[in-house]
Design a protein around this motif. Structure first.
Motif, PDB file in Angstrom:
ATOM      1  N   LEU A  73       0.833  -1.205   0.000  1.00 55.93           N
ATOM      2  CA  LEU A  73       0.000   0.000   0.000  1.00 55.93           C
ATOM      3  C   LEU A  73       0.865   1.251   0.000  1.00 55.93           C
ATOM      4  N   GLN A  74       1.933   1.255   0.800  1.00 49.79           N
ATOM      5  CA  GLN A  74       2.838   2.404   0.829  1.00 49.79           C
ATOM      6  C   GLN A  74       3.470   2.641  -0.533  1.00 49.79           C
ATOM      7  N   LYS A  75       3.849   1.559  -1.205  1.00 47.84           N
ATOM      8  CA  LYS A  75       4.466   1.678  -2.520  1.00 47.84           C
ATOM      9  C   LYS A  75       3.493   2.301  -3.518  1.00 47.84           C
ATOM     10  N   THR A  76       2.229   1.875  -3.476  1.00 42.98           N
ATOM     11  CA  THR A  76       1.220   2.425  -4.386  1.00 42.98           C
ATOM     12  C   THR A  76       0.948   3.894  -4.093  1.00 42.98           C
ATOM     13  N   VAL A  77       0.813   4.214  -2.800  1.00 43.99           N
ATOM     14  CA  VAL A  77       0.530   5.600  -2.413  1.00 43.99           C
ATOM     15  C   VAL A  77       1.683   6.520  -2.803  1.00 43.99           C
ATOM     16  N   MET A  78       2.918   6.072  -2.568  1.00 45.84           N
ATOM     17  CA  MET A  78       4.082   6.883  -2.918  1.00 45.84           C
ATOM     18  C   MET A  78       4.149   7.121  -4.420  1.00 45.84           C
ATOM     19  N   PHE A  79       3.807   6.106  -5.212  1.00 45.97           N
ATOM     20  CA  PHE A  79       3.806   6.258  -6.665  1.00 45.97           C
ATOM     21  C   PHE A  79       2.797   7.325  -7.089  1.00 45.97           C
TER      22      PHE A  79
END
Length: 405
Positions: free
Chosen positions: A266-272
């Protein structure tokens, strides 16, 4: 070369009196480059964190465990043989675990004690090296009055003990009349998994020693297995459990650590998404640059149309210029992202507190698919930003340009 691209190249080289447009073009290119570079570095760090955490988790835990409904089960020798003959299962070992207190001369703390079979545990648990397993095996076979125990490195530091020292193991309410059971153990070695919480709160002893102090005779908590494909561990463990009977069930490493890996994803998606806004701002700059250029090139557009240029050709000229800006910015950003990621991976000058994060340095892992997604997404955003200015230029009436020009 088609004349659309020839004219587009000429427009990229702005005359001196149009310095302002040239500056905006430079800022647009720089904005795209910075956005792409930051996205590549951040996504590489997030991918590295996920990969490193998965590697360390699988070093301290098995790919899957086979459990029995109702808790512990006995007569596990036959179950072990069946599991080792199951397709896609490469190794299996029994284990038993309990929560205990460890006390030394200087400290006391609660830990998870795992009883393992030193002869087979090394095929499933990779964080314990052969030296530690041999030390446990030696103390178990020698029949010493003081059994051996392997502590996590951080746990040993907390207790202030080293190999050769003794610790007291306390099991609350584990003996007759519900009185605490206290046994002496000798530290034979330490291990380091790279995960602070595990290294601080876990200890290993032989399966027979733990069974003896828990008074469970020949019972175990479960059987840990290693499979040939970690991403099919759930399917394989379920099939293995079904082959043993309805009273057994399997749990793979992804289910056991679902919360951690879901949070990372989820963090990876949000950061993207957040970092994509940087590219979006640069795309607006590209659109504004093209709009101002269209307003300044009305005479050129009128002449081209009078000479027979179609609306499609006019659109191609301005789309080409916008995509040239986006492509150059994307290329520079990709190169910068690779360089910065390589520097972070080689030189660990950013240190993280080990009691807060899983890692002491930033893990970096550049994945080809992530880079492709970033590059294609950036180019798509840049392309969309060129459509309105190009469409506006194509729909311009050359008669008005001649009338008011």
């Amino acid at each position: 070369m088609a004349f659309e691209y020839f004219i587009g190249n000429r427009y990229l080289i702005t005359r001196k009196k149009q310095t302002f447009i040239s500056l905006i073009t430079f800022l647009s290119t720089a904005g795209v480059a910075v956005g792409v570079m930051v996205m590549i570095v951040v996504i590489a760090v997030m991918s590295g964190a996920e990969s490193e955490l998965r590697s360390r988790m699988l070093g301290i835990t098995a790919h899957a465990v086979i459990l029995r409904h109702g808790g512990e089960f006995t007569n596990y020798s036959q179950t072990l043989q069946k599991l080792r003959q199951t397709p896609d299962v490469t190794a299996a070992t029994p284990y038993i675990f309990t929560q205990v207190m460890l006390r030394s001369a200087s400290a006391v703390t609660g830990v998870v004690l795992r009883g393992i079979d030193p002869a087979t545990a090394g095929t499933v648990i990779r964080s314990l090296d052969r030296k530690a397993l041999d030390a446990l095996n030696h103390t178990g076979q020698s029949g010493k009055a003081v059994p051996g125990i392997v502590l996590g490195k951080e746990l040993a530091n907390l207790l202030g003990v080293a190999p050769g020292k003794r610790v007291s193991l306390i099991i609350p309410g584990g003996g007759i009349a519900k009185l605490p059971t206290v046994r002496q153990f000798q530290v034979v070695d330490t291990f380091e998994s790279g995960l602070y919480e595990f290294d601080k709160g876990m200890a290993y002893a032989t399966l027979s020693d733990v069974q003896r102090i828990l008074q469970v005779q020949d019972a175990v908590s479960g059987i840990e297995i290693r499979v040939n494909d970690i991403y099919r561990a759930g399917e394989i463990s379920q099939r293995a459990a079904e082959s043993l009977g309805h009273e057994y069930w399997g749990q793979d490493w992804m289910r056991m650590n679902r919360n951690i890996f879901s949070a990372l994803k989820l963090q990876k998606t949000v950061m993207f998404i957040i970092l994509a806004l940087i590219v979006l701002v640069a795309a607006f700059n590209i659109a504004s640059t093209l709009i101002m250029m269209v307003m300044g090139k009305t005479g050129d557009i009128a002449i081209l149309k009078a000479m027979g240029a179609t609306d499609r050709s006019i659109r191609k000229i301005f789309v080409y210029k916008g995509m040239a800006i986006g492509t150059v910015g994307t290329l520079l950003g990709t190169i910068g992202g690779f360089i910065l990621s390589g520097v972070l991976k080689r030189y660990h000058f950013i240190e993280l507190p080990k009691d807060v994060y899983f890692f002491t340095t930033l893990p970096v892992s550049l994945e080809f698919l992530d880079v492709i997604v970033i590059v294609l997404s950036t180019l798509a955003v840049c392309y969309v930003s060129t459509l309105y200015p190009a469409r506006r230029a194509a729909r311009y009436n050359p008669v008005e340009a001649f009338r008011y020009g």
